[in-house]
Design a protein around this motif. Sequence first.
Motif, mmCIF file in Angstrom:
data_model
loop_
_atom_site.group_PDB
_atom_site.id
_atom_site.type_symbol
_atom_site.label_atom_id
_atom_site.label_comp_id
_atom_site.label_asym_id
_atom_site.label_seq_id
_atom_site.Cartn_x
_atom_site.Cartn_y
_atom_site.Cartn_z
ATOM 1 N N MET A 1 0.852 -1.173 0.000
ATOM 2 C CA MET A 1 0.000 0.000 0.000
ATOM 3 C C MET A 1 0.898 1.236 0.000
ATOM 4 N N SER A 2 0.466 2.258 -0.730
ATOM 5 C CA SER A 2 1.275 3.465 -0.819
ATOM 6 C C SER A 2 0.368 4.677 -0.905
ATOM 7 N N ASP A 3 0.771 5.753 -0.272
ATOM 8 C CA ASP A 3 0.006 6.993 -0.397
ATOM 9 C C ASP A 3 0.477 7.798 -1.611
ATOM 10 N N GLU A 4 1.390 7.238 -2.392
ATOM 11 C CA GLU A 4 1.894 7.905 -3.584
ATOM 12 C C GLU A 4 1.099 7.539 -4.840
ATOM 13 N N ILE A 5 0.126 6.647 -4.709
ATOM 14 C CA ILE A 5 -0.705 6.224 -5.839
ATOM 15 C C ILE A 5 -2.141 6.629 -5.543
ATOM 16 N N MET A 6 -2.813 7.197 -6.544
ATOM 17 C CA MET A 6 -4.197 7.636 -6.359
ATOM 18 C C MET A 6 -5.104 6.466 -6.002
ATOM 19 N N PRO A 7 -6.121 6.695 -5.169
ATOM 20 C CA PRO A 7 -7.104 5.643 -4.889
ATOM 21 C C PRO A 7 -7.741 5.175 -6.199
ATOM 22 N N GLY A 8 -7.946 3.872 -6.313
ATOM 23 C CA GLY A 8 -8.537 3.317 -7.520
ATOM 24 C C GLY A 8 -7.539 2.978 -8.604
ATOM 25 N N VAL A 9 -6.245 3.205 -8.326
ATOM 26 C CA VAL A 9 -5.195 2.928 -9.313
ATOM 27 C C VAL A 9 -4.377 1.732 -8.839
ATOM 28 N N VAL A 10 -4.057 0.829 -9.761
ATOM 29 C CA VAL A 10 -3.201 -0.313 -9.479
ATOM 30 C C VAL A 10 -1.894 -0.097 -10.223
ATOM 31 N N SER A 11 -0.777 -0.294 -9.537
ATOM 32 C CA SER A 11 0.528 -0.142 -10.158
ATOM 33 C C SER A 11 1.198 -1.500 -10.264
ATOM 34 N N LEU A 12 1.587 -1.875 -11.471
ATOM 35 C CA LEU A 12 2.342 -3.105 -11.698
ATOM 36 C C LEU A 12 3.604 -2.719 -12.450
ATOM 37 N N PRO A 13 4.697 -2.481 -11.724
ATOM 38 C CA PRO A 13 5.936 -2.125 -12.404
ATOM 39 C C PRO A 13 6.354 -3.250 -13.346
ATOM 40 N N HIS A 14 6.803 -2.897 -14.512
ATOM 41 C CA HIS A 14 7.198 -3.905 -15.488
ATOM 42 C C HIS A 14 8.581 -4.433 -15.166
ATOM 43 N N GLY A 15 8.669 -5.729 -15.100
ATOM 44 C CA GLY A 15 9.956 -6.393 -14.907
ATOM 45 C C GLY A 15 10.279 -7.189 -16.154
ATOM 46 N N TRP A 16 11.475 -7.679 -16.234
ATOM 47 C CA TRP A 16 11.891 -8.373 -17.450
ATOM 48 C C TRP A 16 11.827 -9.888 -17.312
ATOM 49 N N GLY A 17 11.789 -10.384 -16.091
ATOM 50 C CA GLY A 17 11.849 -11.828 -15.903
ATOM 51 C C GLY A 17 10.597 -12.549 -16.362
ATOM 52 N N HIS A 18 10.796 -13.677 -16.914
ATOM 53 C CA HIS A 18 9.682 -14.559 -17.276
ATOM 54 C C HIS A 18 10.229 -15.950 -17.527
ATOM 55 N N SER A 19 9.342 -16.892 -17.696
ATOM 56 C CA SER A 19 9.785 -18.272 -17.896
ATOM 57 C C SER A 19 9.316 -18.817 -19.245
ATOM 58 N N MET A 20 9.111 -17.956 -20.209
ATOM 59 C CA MET A 20 8.661 -18.395 -21.527
ATOM 60 C C MET A 20 9.833 -19.008 -22.290
ATOM 61 N N ARG A 21 9.596 -20.134 -22.919
ATOM 62 C CA ARG A 21 10.654 -20.803 -23.674
ATOM 63 C C ARG A 21 10.755 -20.265 -25.091
ATOM 64 N N ASP A 22 11.912 -20.450 -25.672
ATOM 65 C CA ASP A 22 12.146 -20.119 -27.082
ATOM 66 C C ASP A 22 11.882 -18.659 -27.431
ATOM 67 N N THR A 23 12.161 -17.738 -26.505
ATOM 68 C CA THR A 23 11.946 -16.321 -26.799
ATOM 69 C C THR A 23 13.203 -15.643 -27.327
ATOM 70 N N ARG A 24 14.352 -16.259 -27.124
ATOM 71 C CA ARG A 24 15.642 -15.707 -27.524
ATOM 72 C C ARG A 24 15.900 -14.347 -26.873
#
Length: 74
Positions: A1-24
């Motif tokens: 929880m953060s008071d830096e984000i407006m009520p009603g807003v969801v923040s999902l910072p983008h990360g690079w990790g994933h487990s998808m195969r054959d993405t190169r």
Amino acid sequence: MSDEIMPGVVSLPHGWGHSMRDTRQRVANRTIGVNANAIIDESDLDVPSATTVLNGVPVVVEAVRDPALLADPA
């Protein structure tokens, strides 16, 4: 929880990790993090730019009812 984000807003910072195969994508495959692309509908297009909508994606937030889903996977 953060008071830096407006009520009603969801923040999902983008990360690079994933487990998808054959993405190169060496960096993505060895870097930990969430992958917002996994939950964004690639068919939802921003008409002026003709690219996938990356911001302002509607979400529904629900309470987790199964405590096992809250367990730390590490």
